[in-house]
Design a protein around this motif. Structure first.
Motif, PDB file in Angstrom:
ATOM      1  N   ASN A  38       0.855  -1.180   0.000  1.00  0.00           N
ATOM      2  CA  ASN A  38       0.000   0.000   0.000  1.00  0.00           C
ATOM      3  C   ASN A  38       0.900   1.241   0.000  1.00  0.00           C
ATOM      4  OD1 ASN A  38      -2.318   1.456  -0.026  1.00  0.00           O
ATOM      5  ND2 ASN A  38      -3.014   0.864   2.016  1.00  0.00           N
ATOM      6  N   ASP A  39       0.881   1.996   1.044  1.00  0.00           N
ATOM      7  CA  ASP A  39       1.724   3.190   1.098  1.00  0.00           C
ATOM      8  C   ASP A  39       3.183   2.821   1.362  1.00  0.00           C
ATOM      9  OD1 ASP A  39      -0.471   5.673   2.696  1.00  0.00           O
ATOM     10  OD2 ASP A  39      -0.664   4.450   0.880  1.00  0.00           O
ATOM     11  N   MET A  40       4.085   3.586   0.767  1.00  0.00           N
ATOM     12  CA  MET A  40       5.506   3.525   1.087  1.00  0.00           C
ATOM     13  C   MET A  40       5.938   4.936   1.463  1.00  0.00           C
ATOM     14  SD  MET A  40       7.017   1.003  -1.869  1.00  0.00           S
ATOM     15  CE  MET A  40       8.434   0.429  -0.908  1.00  0.00           C
ATOM     16  N   GLY A  41       6.912   5.029   2.326  1.00  0.00           N
ATOM     17  CA  GLY A  41       7.297   6.367   2.739  1.00  0.00           C
ATOM     18  C   GLY A  41       8.685   6.434   3.317  1.00  0.00           C
ATOM     19  N   TRP A  42       9.121   7.664   3.481  1.00  0.00           N
ATOM     20  CA  TRP A  42      10.393   7.959   4.129  1.00  0.00           C
ATOM     21  C   TRP A  42      10.136   8.750   5.397  1.00  0.00           C
ATOM     22  CZ3 TRP A  42      14.861   5.792   2.778  1.00  0.00           C
ATOM     23  CH2 TRP A  42      14.946   5.212   1.497  1.00  0.00           C
ATOM     24  N   TYR A  43      10.833   8.364   6.430  1.00  0.00           N
ATOM     25  CA  TYR A  43      10.757   9.006   7.728  1.00  0.00           C
ATOM     26  C   TYR A  43      12.182   9.309   8.163  1.00  0.00           C
ATOM     27  CZ  TYR A  43       6.118   6.930   7.533  1.00  0.00           C
ATOM     28  OH  TYR A  43       4.849   6.575   7.150  1.00  0.00           O
ATOM     29  N   ARG A  44      12.331  10.247   9.076  1.00  0.00           N
ATOM     30  CA  ARG A  44      13.674  10.544   9.552  1.00  0.00           C
ATOM     31  C   ARG A  44      13.655  10.794  11.045  1.00  0.00           C
ATOM     32  NH1 ARG A  44      14.544  16.433   6.575  1.00  0.00           N
ATOM     33  NH2 ARG A  44      13.125  17.647   7.910  1.00  0.00           N
ATOM     34  N   GLN A  45      14.806  10.539  11.631  1.00  0.00           N
ATOM     35  CA  GLN A  45      14.953  10.743  13.068  1.00  0.00           C
ATOM     36  C   GLN A  45      16.321  11.342  13.336  1.00  0.00           C
ATOM     37  OE1 GLN A  45      14.322   7.227  15.460  1.00  0.00           O
ATOM     38  NE2 GLN A  45      13.886   8.449  17.279  1.00  0.00           N
ATOM     39  N   ALA A  46      16.302  12.538  13.861  1.00  0.00           N
ATOM     40  CA  ALA A  46      17.530  13.209  14.254  1.00  0.00           C
ATOM     41  C   ALA A  46      17.837  12.876  15.707  1.00  0.00           C
ATOM     42  CB  ALA A  46      17.377  14.721  14.072  1.00  0.00           C
ATOM     43  N   PRO A  47      19.083  13.011  16.140  1.00  0.00           N
ATOM     44  CA  PRO A  47      19.435  12.698  17.530  1.00  0.00           C
ATOM     45  C   PRO A  47      18.566  13.471  18.516  1.00  0.00           C
ATOM     46  CG  PRO A  47      21.411  13.006  16.229  1.00  0.00           C
ATOM     47  CD  PRO A  47      20.263  13.403  15.351  1.00  0.00           C
ATOM     48  N   GLY A  48      17.994  12.760  19.458  1.00  0.00           N
ATOM     49  CA  GLY A  48      17.169  13.382  20.480  1.00  0.00           C
ATOM     50  C   GLY A  48      15.781  13.787  20.022  1.00  0.00           C
ATOM     51  N   GLN A  49      15.441  13.439  18.780  1.00  0.00           N
ATOM     52  CA  GLN A  49      14.143  13.824  18.229  1.00  0.00           C
ATOM     53  C   GLN A  49      13.301  12.578  17.942  1.00  0.00           C
ATOM     54  OE1 GLN A  49      13.309  17.140  17.849  1.00  0.00           O
ATOM     55  NE2 GLN A  49      15.310  17.561  18.786  1.00  0.00           N
ATOM     56  N   GLN A  50      12.004  12.789  17.810  1.00  0.00           N
ATOM     57  CA  GLN A  50      11.126  11.696  17.431  1.00  0.00           C
ATOM     58  C   GLN A  50      11.197  11.463  15.920  1.00  0.00           C
ATOM     59  OE1 GLN A  50       7.161  12.603  18.896  1.00  0.00           O
ATOM     60  NE2 GLN A  50       7.578  11.561  20.829  1.00  0.00           N
ATOM     61  N   ARG A  51      10.871  10.264  15.524  1.00  0.00           N
ATOM     62  CA  ARG A  51      10.819   9.956  14.103  1.00  0.00           C
ATOM     63  C   ARG A  51       9.653  10.733  13.489  1.00  0.00           C
ATOM     64  NH1 ARG A  51      11.325   3.761  12.200  1.00  0.00           N
ATOM     65  NH2 ARG A  51      13.074   4.044  13.644  1.00  0.00           N
ATOM     66  N   GLU A  52       9.924  11.336  12.331  1.00  0.00           N
ATOM     67  CA  GLU A  52       8.888  12.133  11.683  1.00  0.00           C
ATOM     68  C   GLU A  52       8.758  11.741  10.223  1.00  0.00           C
ATOM     69  OE1 GLU A  52       9.986  16.284  11.676  1.00  0.00           O
ATOM     70  OE2 GLU A  52      11.774  15.951  10.469  1.00  0.00           O
ATOM     71  N   LEU A  53       7.557  11.961   9.701  1.00  0.00           N
ATOM     72  CA  LEU A  53       7.306  11.697   8.301  1.00  0.00           C
ATOM     73  C   LEU A  53       8.028  12.728   7.441  1.00  0.00           C
ATOM     74  CD1 LEU A  53       5.663  10.254   6.010  1.00  0.00           C
ATOM     75  CD2 LEU A  53       3.940  12.039   6.376  1.00  0.00           C
ATOM     76  N   VAL A  54       8.697  12.254   6.409  1.00  0.00           N
ATOM     77  CA  VAL A  54       9.297  13.136   5.411  1.00  0.00           C
ATOM     78  C   VAL A  54       8.394  13.204   4.189  1.00  0.00           C
ATOM     79  CG1 VAL A  54      11.269  13.524   3.895  1.00  0.00           C
ATOM     80  CG2 VAL A  54      11.628  12.619   6.209  1.00  0.00           C
ATOM     81  N   ALA A  55       8.052  12.030   3.660  1.00  0.00           N
ATOM     82  CA  ALA A  55       7.189  11.953   2.479  1.00  0.00           C
ATOM     83  C   ALA A  55       6.650  10.544   2.377  1.00  0.00           C
ATOM     84  CB  ALA A  55       7.956  12.319   1.214  1.00  0.00           C
ATOM     85  N   ARG A  56       5.462  10.432   1.812  1.00  0.00           N
ATOM     86  CA  ARG A  56       4.930   9.109   1.564  1.00  0.00           C
ATOM     87  C   ARG A  56       4.184   9.124   0.242  1.00  0.00           C
ATOM     88  NH1 ARG A  56       0.954   9.824   6.181  1.00  0.00           N
ATOM     89  NH2 ARG A  56      -1.050  10.288   5.192  1.00  0.00           N
ATOM     90  N   ILE A  57       4.004   7.921  -0.320  1.00  0.00           N
ATOM     91  CA  ILE A  57       3.391   7.802  -1.632  1.00  0.00           C
ATOM     92  C   ILE A  57       2.513   6.563  -1.646  1.00  0.00           C
ATOM     93  CG2 ILE A  57       5.439   6.577  -2.510  1.00  0.00           C
ATOM     94  CD1 ILE A  57       4.881   7.975  -5.243  1.00  0.00           C
ATOM     95  N   THR A  58       1.318   6.707  -2.211  1.00  0.00           N
ATOM     96  CA  THR A  58       0.412   5.587  -2.315  1.00  0.00           C
ATOM     97  C   THR A  58       0.784   4.718  -3.520  1.00  0.00           C
ATOM     98  OG1 THR A  58      -1.176   6.673  -3.759  1.00  0.00           O
ATOM     99  CG2 THR A  58      -1.418   7.053  -1.390  1.00  0.00           C
ATOM    100  N   SER A  59       0.166   3.569  -3.602  1.00  0.00           N
ATOM    101  CA  SER A  59       0.429   2.698  -4.747  1.00  0.00           C
ATOM    102  C   SER A  59      -0.022   3.341  -6.043  1.00  0.00           C
ATOM    103  CB  SER A  59      -0.275   1.350  -4.552  1.00  0.00           C
ATOM    104  OG  SER A  59      -1.664   1.540  -4.372  1.00  0.00           O
ATOM    105  N   GLY A  60      -0.956   4.277  -5.946  1.00  0.00           N
ATOM    106  CA  GLY A  60      -1.434   4.982  -7.124  1.00  0.00           C
ATOM    107  C   GLY A  60      -0.646   6.229  -7.456  1.00  0.00           C
ATOM    108  N   GLY A  61       0.345   6.548  -6.619  1.00  0.00           N
ATOM    109  CA  GLY A  61       1.214   7.673  -6.915  1.00  0.00           C
ATOM    110  C   GLY A  61       0.868   8.979  -6.226  1.00  0.00           C
ATOM    111  N   MET A  62      -0.120   8.979  -5.363  1.00  0.00           N
ATOM    112  CA  MET A  62      -0.430  10.211  -4.626  1.00  0.00           C
ATOM    113  C   MET A  62       0.623  10.409  -3.546  1.00  0.00           C
ATOM    114  SD  MET A  62      -4.574  10.130  -4.288  1.00  0.00           S
ATOM    115  CE  MET A  62      -4.536  11.735  -3.499  1.00  0.00           C
ATOM    116  N   THR A  63       1.047  11.647  -3.387  1.00  0.00           N
ATOM    117  CA  THR A  63       2.147  11.951  -2.485  1.00  0.00           C
ATOM    118  C   THR A  63       1.742  12.920  -1.390  1.00  0.00           C
ATOM    119  OG1 THR A  63       2.915  13.739  -3.915  1.00  0.00           O
ATOM    120  CG2 THR A  63       3.876  11.565  -4.274  1.00  0.00           C
ATOM    121  N   LYS A  64       2.490  12.836  -0.299  1.00  0.00           N
ATOM    122  CA  LYS A  64       2.322  13.780   0.804  1.00  0.00           C
ATOM    123  C   LYS A  64       3.709  14.090   1.330  1.00  0.00           C
ATOM    124  CE  LYS A  64       0.393  14.245   5.462  1.00  0.00           C
ATOM    125  NZ  LYS A  64      -0.308  15.528   5.232  1.00  0.00           N
ATOM    126  N   TYR A  65       3.969  15.368   1.603  1.00  0.00           N
ATOM    127  CA  TYR A  65       5.272  15.804   2.080  1.00  0.00           C
ATOM    128  C   TYR A  65       5.149  16.574   3.381  1.00  0.00           C
ATOM    129  CZ  TYR A  65       6.971  14.824  -2.662  1.00  0.00           C
ATOM    130  OH  TYR A  65       7.308  14.222  -3.853  1.00  0.00           O
TER     131      TYR A  65
END
Length: 122
Positions: free
Chosen positions: A32-59
């Motif tokens: 289904n969805d695939m995405g990238w997340y990031r976590q900096a030292p001392g920070q929570q993991r956050e969404l960077v971008a995600r994309i649906t199987s149909g190509g819809m994106t969120k940043y």
């Protein structure tokens, strides 16, 4: 089982570009969805971008206009092109995917890669 393997990343000076990719393999029925997340030292993991199987994106607002997410469904692979990088983009970048496996065809499970380091120096 399902494995997500990231590649790419590294170190770059501010204003530079990097790309990362993530390939999913294993007992996959569909993704289904695939995405990238990031976590900096001392920070929570956050969404960077995600994309649906149909190509819809969120940043995330912080990367809009600088990062581009894309995917190749035939290869179960997601990509992230990062341009105009800033020091605050420094983090470990994780790939995440919501996968329907051959044994959980109707219930997507979230899988994570091990992460890849992106370092942006000023």
């Amino acid at each position: 089982q399902v494995q997500l393997v990231e590649s790419g990343g590294g170190s770059v000076q501010a204003g530079g570009s990097l790309s990362v990719s993530c390939a999913a393999s294993g007992n996959i029925f569909s993704i289904n969805d695939m995405g990238w997340y990031r976590q900096a030292p001392g920070q929570q993991r956050e969404l960077v971008a995600r994309i649906t199987s149909g190509g819809m994106t969120k940043y995330a607002d912080s990367v809009k206009g600088r990062f581009t997410i894309s995917r190749d469904n035939a290869k179960n692979t997601v990509y992230l092109q990062m341009n105009s990088l800033k020091p605050e983009d420094t983090a470990v970048y994780y790939c995440g995917a919501d996968v329907f496996t051959m044994t959980t065809v109707t219930i997507p499970l979230r899988y994570w890669g091990r992460g890849t380091q992106v370092t942006v120096s000023s």
